[in-house]
Motif scaffolding. Sequence first.
Motif, PDB file in Angstrom:
ATOM      1  N   ASP A  34      -1.352  -8.169   2.622  1.00 57.50           N
ATOM      2  CA  ASP A  34      -1.839  -9.089   3.661  1.00 57.50           C
ATOM      3  C   ASP A  34      -3.331  -8.956   3.917  1.00 57.50           C
ATOM      4  N   SER A  35      -3.842  -7.751   3.872  1.00 62.34           N
ATOM      5  CA  SER A  35      -5.268  -7.537   4.167  1.00 62.34           C
ATOM      6  C   SER A  35      -5.787  -6.436   3.253  1.00 62.34           C
ATOM      7  N   TYR A  36      -5.921  -6.772   1.985  1.00 61.89           N
ATOM      8  CA  TYR A  36      -6.307  -5.772   0.990  1.00 61.89           C
ATOM      9  C   TYR A  36      -7.649  -5.139   1.342  1.00 61.89           C
ATOM     10  N   SER A  37      -7.716  -3.839   1.156  1.00 59.40           N
ATOM     11  CA  SER A  37      -8.976  -3.108   1.242  1.00 59.40           C
ATOM     12  C   SER A  37      -8.887  -1.939   0.277  1.00 59.40           C
ATOM     13  N   GLU A  38     -10.033  -1.490  -0.174  1.00 60.66           N
ATOM     14  CA  GLU A  38     -10.050  -0.371  -1.109  1.00 60.66           C
ATOM     15  C   GLU A  38      -9.468   0.885  -0.470  1.00 60.66           C
ATOM     16  N   SER A  39      -9.750   1.079   0.821  1.00 55.08           N
ATOM     17  CA  SER A  39      -9.224   2.262   1.498  1.00 55.08           C
ATOM     18  C   SER A  39      -7.702   2.217   1.578  1.00 55.08           C
ATOM     19  N   GLN A  40      -7.137   1.021   1.796  1.00 58.67           N
ATOM     20  CA  GLN A  40      -5.681   0.897   1.843  1.00 58.67           C
ATOM     21  C   GLN A  40      -5.075   1.170   0.468  1.00 58.67           C
ATOM     22  N   GLU A  41      -5.709   0.656  -0.569  1.00 57.30           N
ATOM     23  CA  GLU A  41      -5.226   0.925  -1.926  1.00 57.30           C
ATOM     24  C   GLU A  41      -5.264   2.422  -2.228  1.00 57.30           C
ATOM     25  N   ASN A  42      -6.360   3.068  -1.860  1.00 55.36           N
ATOM     26  CA  ASN A  42      -6.484   4.497  -2.145  1.00 55.36           C
ATOM     27  C   ASN A  42      -5.486   5.323  -1.344  1.00 55.36           C
ATOM     28  N   LYS A  43      -5.158   4.852  -0.142  1.00 55.65           N
ATOM     29  CA  LYS A  43      -4.143   5.554   0.649  1.00 55.65           C
ATOM     30  C   LYS A  43      -2.788   5.482  -0.050  1.00 55.65           C
ATOM     31  N   VAL A  44      -2.450   4.302  -0.567  1.00 57.52           N
ATOM     32  CA  VAL A  44      -1.191   4.165  -1.298  1.00 57.52           C
ATOM     33  C   VAL A  44      -1.220   5.018  -2.560  1.00 57.52           C
ATOM     34  N   ARG A  45      -2.356   5.030  -3.249  1.00 58.41           N
ATOM     35  CA  ARG A  45      -2.475   5.858  -4.453  1.00 58.41           C
ATOM     36  C   ARG A  45      -2.254   7.339  -4.124  1.00 58.41           C
ATOM     37  N   CYS A  46      -2.778   7.770  -3.003  1.00 58.37           N
ATOM     38  CA  CYS A  46      -2.613   9.164  -2.590  1.00 58.37           C
ATOM     39  C   CYS A  46      -1.136   9.484  -2.363  1.00 58.37           C
ATOM     40  N   ILE A  47      -0.429   8.574  -1.712  1.00 57.74           N
ATOM     41  CA  ILE A  47       0.994   8.789  -1.441  1.00 57.74           C
ATOM     42  C   ILE A  47       1.799   8.779  -2.739  1.00 57.74           C
ATOM     43  N   ILE A  48       1.492   7.832  -3.624  1.00 59.36           N
ATOM     44  CA  ILE A  48       2.203   7.764  -4.900  1.00 59.36           C
ATOM     45  C   ILE A  48       1.909   9.002  -5.742  1.00 59.36           C
ATOM     46  N   CYS A  49       0.684   9.521  -5.636  1.00 57.64           N
ATOM     47  CA  CYS A  49       0.334  10.749  -6.355  1.00 57.64           C
ATOM     48  C   CYS A  49       1.217  11.913  -5.905  1.00 57.64           C
ATOM     49  N   TYR A  50       1.528  11.953  -4.615  1.00 59.68           N
ATOM     50  CA  TYR A  50       2.434  12.998  -4.124  1.00 59.68           C
ATOM     51  C   TYR A  50       3.777  12.923  -4.848  1.00 59.68           C
TER      52      TYR A  50
END
Length: 281
Positions: free
Chosen positions: A180-196
Amino acid sequence: MEDSAELESILPYLPLVIGSSRRLLWPSKVVEALEAMSRGPDHSRVNCGEVLSIAISDMRASLSLADPLALSAPLGYALFFDELMSGADSRKWFAEDIPKLANLLLRLPSLLEVHYQNSRAYGYGLRILGPQQPGMVLLSQELIGALLACSLFCLFPISNRGLKHLPTINFDQLFASLYDSYSESQENKVRCIICYFQRICLQMPTGSVLFELKLLSLEYHPWQSFLSYPYADFWTKSTIPLCPFQVHSSGLIEDHAIEALEVDFANKYLGGGALHRGCVQ
């Protein structure tokens, strides 16, 4: 499994049921779906974010979860796993990590039963703590991983969470916000969680984590060695004037004169908006 007050307090907020043998169980349709995913994408056909979101919806239906997912959540899953994640990483995620997470979820009932058996003597079991109720909860990292996998697959029931003032737990809002409101910080937050999840699939940690809720009593007693905690409306109803002070909106506390205070306006819930658009807590 023996009856447990701790389990009874948390059971309405878990996606499991208690069978006739008093054992924790997944509904049979969920077991079928997880077993299919555990065999890999050739068997389950879960090979992209779009299909993953469909599988999540099917499992939620099998759990009779009435609350709908965030409207854009399926689009968020598709956006991240099919577009933002590289092709090689996406193929590895669905070929290796999703099957391992499905296996982990299949073990959730047994992990919880072992947890309650081990914590019975010490009172460290997973439970809901009420207001003015201190306590400790000791969870294995494997159990934590399984519970977080439930969040990734949006399997927790949420209809009654508001009654206990429990914050967001499923990840649908997280992925919906990404779309809904893409941002690089939001993408990186998801990447961090998926990395876990990728890391625990590579090697499951074997330690434990102790959570402790400490309490400042609402009532003051002379024999207590600590201060009492003011009521929630203490500051809003206070008529005592503040002493003179200056406010600096930038800089570090170390750079200011003595008797400086640093103020952090935190969310009233632990974690704040981390599972929505927030990136601070």
